[in-house]
Design a protein around this motif. Sequence first.
Motif, PDB file in Angstrom:
ATOM      1  N   GLY A   1     -15.213   0.608 -15.664  1.00 22.11           N
ATOM      2  CA  GLY A   1     -15.645  -0.739 -15.337  1.00 22.11           C
ATOM      3  C   GLY A   1     -17.143  -0.937 -15.341  1.00 22.11           C
ATOM      4  N   VAL A   2     -17.909   0.103 -15.632  1.00 18.68           N
ATOM      5  CA  VAL A   2     -19.373   0.016 -15.666  1.00 18.68           C
ATOM      6  C   VAL A   2     -19.849  -0.006 -17.117  1.00 18.68           C
ATOM      7  CG1 VAL A   2     -21.511   1.290 -15.172  1.00 18.68           C
ATOM      8  CG2 VAL A   2     -19.731   1.080 -13.424  1.00 18.68           C
ATOM      9  N   ILE A   3     -20.817  -0.877 -17.395  1.00 16.04           N
ATOM     10  CA  ILE A   3     -21.453  -0.930 -18.716  1.00 16.04           C
ATOM     11  C   ILE A   3     -22.876  -0.412 -18.566  1.00 16.04           C
ATOM     12  CG2 ILE A   3     -22.173  -2.383 -20.645  1.00 16.04           C
ATOM     13  CD1 ILE A   3     -20.029  -4.380 -19.855  1.00 16.04           C
ATOM     14  N   ARG A   4     -23.253   0.519 -19.414  1.00 17.34           N
ATOM     15  CA  ARG A   4     -24.636   1.015 -19.429  1.00 17.34           C
ATOM     16  C   ARG A   4     -24.958   1.553 -20.822  1.00 17.34           C
ATOM     17  NH1 ARG A   4     -23.781   6.419 -15.822  1.00 17.34           N
ATOM     18  NH2 ARG A   4     -23.894   4.865 -14.155  1.00 17.34           N
TER      19      ARG A   4
ATOM     20  N   ARG B   1     -32.334  -6.421 -19.497  1.00 14.42           N
ATOM     21  CA  ARG B   1     -33.313  -5.674 -18.703  1.00 14.42           C
ATOM     22  C   ARG B   1     -32.708  -5.192 -17.382  1.00 14.42           C
ATOM     23  NH1 ARG B   1     -38.249  -6.199 -21.056  1.00 14.42           N
ATOM     24  NH2 ARG B   1     -38.499  -7.925 -22.537  1.00 14.42           N
ATOM     25  N   VAL B   2     -31.538  -4.562 -17.484  1.00 19.38           N
ATOM     26  CA  VAL B   2     -30.891  -3.967 -16.313  1.00 19.38           C
ATOM     27  C   VAL B   2     -30.509  -2.531 -16.662  1.00 19.38           C
ATOM     28  CG1 VAL B   2     -30.003  -6.168 -15.462  1.00 19.38           C
ATOM     29  CG2 VAL B   2     -28.596  -4.794 -17.025  1.00 19.38           C
ATOM     30  N   ASP B   3     -30.233  -1.736 -15.622  1.00 19.96           N
ATOM     31  CA  ASP B   3     -29.812  -0.358 -15.848  1.00 19.96           C
ATOM     32  C   ASP B   3     -28.322  -0.254 -16.115  1.00 19.96           C
ATOM     33  OD1 ASP B   3     -32.375   0.663 -15.520  1.00 19.96           O
ATOM     34  OD2 ASP B   3     -32.136   0.765 -13.334  1.00 19.96           O
ATOM     35  N   GLN B   4     -27.540  -1.072 -15.410  1.00 15.35           N
ATOM     36  CA  GLN B   4     -26.089  -1.074 -15.637  1.00 15.35           C
ATOM     37  C   GLN B   4     -25.492  -2.353 -15.079  1.00 15.35           C
ATOM     38  OE1 GLN B   4     -24.729   2.479 -13.522  1.00 15.35           O
ATOM     39  NE2 GLN B   4     -23.983   1.212 -11.846  1.00 15.35           N
ATOM     40  N   LEU B   5     -24.279  -2.652 -15.532  1.00 12.92           N
ATOM     41  CA  LEU B   5     -23.510  -3.792 -15.051  1.00 12.92           C
ATOM     42  C   LEU B   5     -22.118  -3.319 -14.668  1.00 12.92           C
ATOM     43  CD1 LEU B   5     -24.312  -6.538 -17.736  1.00 12.92           C
ATOM     44  CD2 LEU B   5     -25.108  -6.524 -15.371  1.00 12.92           C
ATOM     45  N   SER B   6     -21.517  -4.009 -13.737  1.00 15.02           N
ATOM     46  CA  SER B   6     -20.122  -3.754 -13.393  1.00 15.02           C
ATOM     47  C   SER B   6     -19.302  -4.992 -13.735  1.00 15.02           C
ATOM     48  CB  SER B   6     -19.976  -3.445 -11.897  1.00 15.02           C
ATOM     49  OG  SER B   6     -20.621  -2.236 -11.576  1.00 15.02           O
ATOM     50  N   ILE B   7     -18.199  -4.802 -14.455  1.00 16.35           N
ATOM     51  CA  ILE B   7     -17.359  -5.937 -14.793  1.00 16.35           C
ATOM     52  C   ILE B   7     -16.526  -6.333 -13.578  1.00 16.35           C
ATOM     53  CG2 ILE B   7     -17.265  -5.166 -17.195  1.00 16.35           C
ATOM     54  CD1 ILE B   7     -14.326  -4.436 -16.723  1.00 16.35           C
ATOM     55  N   ASP B   8     -16.064  -7.577 -13.587  1.00 19.92           N
ATOM     56  CA  ASP B   8     -15.259  -8.069 -12.473  1.00 19.92           C
ATOM     57  C   ASP B   8     -13.909  -7.351 -12.445  1.00 19.92           C
ATOM     58  OD1 ASP B   8     -17.338  -9.807 -12.223  1.00 19.92           O
ATOM     59  OD2 ASP B   8     -16.237 -11.576 -12.918  1.00 19.92           O
ATOM     60  N   PRO B   9     -13.364  -7.100 -11.246  1.00 18.66           N
ATOM     61  CA  PRO B   9     -12.020  -6.518 -11.168  1.00 18.66           C
ATOM     62  C   PRO B   9     -10.999  -7.446 -11.817  1.00 18.66           C
ATOM     63  CG  PRO B   9     -13.118  -6.500  -9.022  1.00 18.66           C
ATOM     64  CD  PRO B   9     -13.948  -7.355  -9.922  1.00 18.66           C
ATOM     65  N   LEU B  10      -9.939  -6.866 -12.356  1.00 17.89           N
ATOM     66  CA  LEU B  10      -8.875  -7.673 -12.927  1.00 17.89           C
ATOM     67  C   LEU B  10      -8.172  -8.458 -11.832  1.00 17.89           C
ATOM     68  CD1 LEU B  10      -9.373  -5.932 -15.445  1.00 17.89           C
ATOM     69  CD2 LEU B  10      -6.901  -5.913 -15.803  1.00 17.89           C
ATOM     70  N   PRO B  11      -7.751  -9.686 -12.120  1.00 16.52           N
ATOM     71  CA  PRO B  11      -6.999 -10.446 -11.120  1.00 16.52           C
ATOM     72  C   PRO B  11      -5.676  -9.760 -10.826  1.00 16.52           C
ATOM     73  CG  PRO B  11      -6.928 -11.547 -13.259  1.00 16.52           C
ATOM     74  CD  PRO B  11      -7.919 -10.425 -13.386  1.00 16.52           C
ATOM     75  N   ALA B  12      -5.165  -9.989  -9.636  1.00 14.53           N
ATOM     76  CA  ALA B  12      -3.890  -9.399  -9.255  1.00 14.53           C
ATOM     77  C   ALA B  12      -2.780  -9.941 -10.146  1.00 14.53           C
ATOM     78  CB  ALA B  12      -3.583  -9.706  -7.795  1.00 14.53           C
ATOM     79  N   ALA B  13      -1.839  -9.078 -10.464  1.00 15.66           N
ATOM     80  CA  ALA B  13      -0.694  -9.512 -11.275  1.00 15.66           C
ATOM     81  C   ALA B  13       0.111 -10.545 -10.496  1.00 15.66           C
ATOM     82  CB  ALA B  13       0.189  -8.310 -11.614  1.00 15.66           C
ATOM     83  N   PRO B  14       0.662 -11.567 -11.182  1.00 15.41           N
ATOM     84  CA  PRO B  14       1.444 -12.584 -10.475  1.00 15.41           C
ATOM     85  C   PRO B  14       2.686 -11.978  -9.850  1.00 15.41           C
ATOM     86  CG  PRO B  14       1.682 -12.808 -12.861  1.00 15.41           C
ATOM     87  CD  PRO B  14       0.600 -11.786 -12.634  1.00 15.41           C
ATOM     88  N   GLU B  15       3.090 -12.559  -8.741  1.00 17.07           N
ATOM     89  CA  GLU B  15       4.309 -12.106  -8.086  1.00 17.07           C
ATOM     90  C   GLU B  15       5.515 -12.386  -8.983  1.00 17.07           C
ATOM     91  OE1 GLU B  15       4.807 -10.546  -5.219  1.00 17.07           O
ATOM     92  OE2 GLU B  15       2.647 -10.359  -4.882  1.00 17.07           O
ATOM     93  N   PRO B  16       6.471 -11.445  -9.080  1.00 17.37           N
ATOM     94  CA  PRO B  16       7.668 -11.707  -9.871  1.00 17.37           C
ATOM     95  C   PRO B  16       8.475 -12.831  -9.243  1.00 17.37           C
ATOM     96  CG  PRO B  16       7.925  -9.703  -8.593  1.00 17.37           C
ATOM     97  CD  PRO B  16       6.503 -10.135  -8.428  1.00 17.37           C
ATOM     98  N   PRO B  17       9.251 -13.582 -10.052  1.00 16.29           N
ATOM     99  CA  PRO B  17      10.049 -14.676  -9.506  1.00 16.29           C
ATOM    100  C   PRO B  17      11.027 -14.157  -8.462  1.00 16.29           C
ATOM    101  CG  PRO B  17      10.078 -14.670 -11.917  1.00 16.29           C
ATOM    102  CD  PRO B  17       9.418 -13.414 -11.497  1.00 16.29           C
TER     103      PRO B  17
END
Length: 319
Positions: A256-259, A297-313
């Motif tokens: 999840g880190v970009i550098r 001009r940054v050393d690294q970035l962190s991507i956002d966490p994935l959204p929670a999976a939807p609840e099953p019906p």
Amino acid sequence: MRIVFAGTPEAAVPSLRALAASDHEVVLVVTRPDAPLGRKRVLTPSPVAAAADELGLPVLKAARLDAEATAAILATEADLGVIVAYGALVREPLLTGLGAGWVNLHFSLLPKWRGAAPVQRALIAGDSDLGWAVFQLVAELDAGAVYRQESYTPEPAATAADVLAALAEIGGAALPDIVTRIGAGATPVDQVGEPSYAHKLTLSDGLLDPAAGSAAVLARYRGVTPEPGAHVRIEGATLKTSQLAIADTDAAVPAGVIRMEAKQVLLGTADRPVRLVRVQPAGKQAMAAGDWWRGLRVDQLSIDPLPAAPEPPTEGITR
């Protein structure tokens, strides 16, 4: 044979051209109506409509095969319907209204990946053995008996666009001979095996999950390129990853880190990083990943966490 051809996107054009150049007669081309394209939303004929016009073939533009379209098709008294990615269902009385019914060129080895996005879903799943099939159209989705199917192994880095283009050419080139055999009374063979389904892709299918590992990230990128497009989110903004590749370094980058490491812009995954080659930040043009990174001009970035999976019906909910 006298043929009605139904198709819409570029993937259907090689089939139309092959049939038009054969001893068979294409008496009508059915395609979806002109659609607005580009920033100015200019109404533009489908690739199949443009090819049919170039070939001097009559065209029927219909968003669905309703009573009016059905009557026009049946009035041709064609021997066979050939459908390749038209974009609408063929129902009775049209389904069995032509002499030998309809056949469909489908881009999978049936019964695997029946449905709207067979190549894309196969690539996302990491399948290495893809293919195409020509089968008899029946009421059940992609369940008809098969006249011919052949496997195809793509290059390791091939995207869905690459594979679709290759299968469209190979399968399309085979169609005239298959039509000839149908006219001579060929009998198709029932599908064998457990079916799987290739549901239509949505934008969320393009969201990369570094926690899944590099192989899964690259497989998803291949399957969703060019549409709906692979992407990550950084502080709520979308970064399209329009070209990814295997990184030629074992640099330790957390998932999840970009550098930047060894002059490569890397996205860490659960095992080893993948390399960002081209990206498109929100509201900007696509660019080399290195140019994008140097501008931050940054050393690294962190991507956002994935959204929670939807609840099953829950039980009892109707569809």
